[in-house]
Design an enzyme around this catalytic site. Structure first.
Site, PDB file in Angstrom:
ATOM      1  N   HIS A 131      22.183  -1.304 -34.526  1.00 45.08           N
ATOM      2  CA  HIS A 131      21.050  -2.124 -34.094  1.00 45.08           C
ATOM      3  C   HIS A 131      20.243  -1.317 -33.085  1.00 45.08           C
ATOM      4  O   HIS A 131      20.749  -0.930 -32.031  1.00 45.08           O
ATOM      5  CB  HIS A 131      21.524  -3.433 -33.463  1.00 45.08           C
ATOM      6  N   CYS A 132      18.991  -1.052 -33.405  1.00 51.23           N
ATOM      7  CA  CYS A 132      18.122  -0.255 -32.530  1.00 51.23           C
ATOM      8  C   CYS A 132      17.497  -1.175 -31.478  1.00 51.23           C
ATOM      9  O   CYS A 132      16.622  -1.987 -31.794  1.00 51.23           O
ATOM     10  CB  CYS A 132      17.036   0.432 -33.358  1.00 51.23           C
ATOM     11  N   VAL A 133      17.946  -1.037 -30.231  1.00 52.72           N
ATOM     12  CA  VAL A 133      17.442  -1.913 -29.162  1.00 52.72           C
ATOM     13  C   VAL A 133      15.995  -1.593 -28.802  1.00 52.72           C
ATOM     14  O   VAL A 133      15.270  -2.448 -28.293  1.00 52.72           O
ATOM     15  CB  VAL A 133      18.330  -1.803 -27.899  1.00 52.72           C
ATOM     16  N   GLY A 136      14.230  -3.521 -31.564  1.00 51.03           N
ATOM     17  CA  GLY A 136      14.721  -4.864 -31.824  1.00 51.03           C
ATOM     18  C   GLY A 136      14.999  -5.134 -33.288  1.00 51.03           C
ATOM     19  O   GLY A 136      14.808  -6.251 -33.760  1.00 51.03           O
TER      20      GLY A 136
END
Length: 295
Positions: A131-133, A136
């Protein structure tokens, strides 16, 4: 009351997911504006030098290069966020389930190999990497190309920005390595709040620092994901010594970037169909010739 608090919490959660995207956009456009200023206003010409046709062409090339990279970053990031990597709307197959399929109790459905549940997105993602913070959004089978290409142009853009900001570092250190210059480079905020530097000096020092730190971080992410692509692995599979989905270097690249892998990175609008569907994957064992039984 509970319903109202639930709606408020949903709004706060949604805003929190969008905040990293907004901050990233502000940083990217701030760096672009600062580099444009360095090219157009603080051009490296001596006072006695006159502007020539060649200097005009050189400035034009600089501007074209940086806005080409900016366009690719924003376009790839936009397509990355808009492309749905999850199992929503995907027909996962019939009643027969192959090896590696699992049941997700959150999504209440069977999921294919390399698919896993993301608790941030609250859905299972096909060939989920992580999950790429910063955006998002989950990195999965359908949007991996845009993620990797965005990283590539961010790396190139930050490298270019670091080179262009070399004059800023030279200007700050022109009187030697002093306490003032070191503090300005390391903690420009403190120097600004304490009134030791002007807002202009702070802005240049802060953006120059951001370029260096950003370049190192993006370079690490890029090289790691290029290594994963060449090995035919996801981040989750990196910890395993086995590589059952590695089909060879060229096949692994096509699995991630598609049929037109060799030039699709130049523009996100170039079509490059992926060879698979994110559900069924070839494994190394299936490529080996079957051994005949010895009687």
């Amino acid at each position: 009351m509970t319903s109202f608090m639930s709606r408020v919490w949903c709004k706060v959660e949604s805003t929190g997911r969008q905040l990293p995207i907004v901050l990233n956009a502000v940083l990217v456009f701030s760096i672009t504006a600062e580099v444009s200023y360095l090219v157009l206003v603080e051009a490296p010409f001596e006072p006695e030098q006159k502007k020539t046709d060649w200097s005009t062409i050189w400035t034009g090339l600089h501007l074209f290069a940086q806005y080409f990279m900016l366009g690719n970053i924003t376009w790839n990031a936009s397509l990355f966020v808009k492309t749905n990597p999850s199992i929503r709307g995907v027909f996962l197959g019939g009643d027969t389930l192959g090896q590696g399929w699992r049941y997700c109790y959150n999504c209440e459905t069977h999921t294919p190999p390399r698919c896993s549940h993301c608790y941030d997105c609250n859905v299972c993602v096909l060939r989920r990497d992580h999950h790429c913070v910063f955006f998002g959004q989950c990195v999965g089978f359908h949007n991996y190309r845009y993620f990797l290409t965005c990283l590539l142009f961010m790396w190139a853009g930050l490298l270019y920005a670091v080179v262009m900001n070399a004059e800023v570092f030279i200007f700050i250190l022109k009187e030697g390595v002093t306490f003032h210059s070191v503090m300005l480079l390391l903690v420009p905020w403190i120097m600004l709040v304490s009134g030791q530097v002007t807002t202009r000096a702070f802005a240049f020092a802060f953006i120059a620092d951001t370029c260096v730190v950003g370049f190192l971080l993006v370079a690490a992410f890029l090289f790691f994901h290029v290594a994963l692509m060449l090995r035919g692995q996801t981040t989750r599979e990196w910890y395993s010594t086995r590589r059952p989905y590695s089909l060879g270097t060229m096949a692994n690249i096509r699995e991630c970037l598609g049929k037109n892998w060799y030039f699709c990175w130049l523009c996100p609008l170039i079509p490059s169909p992926l060879p698979g569907d994110g559900i069924n994957f070839k494994v190394t064992a299936s490529l080996e010739p079957k051994k005949q039984a010895v009687h």
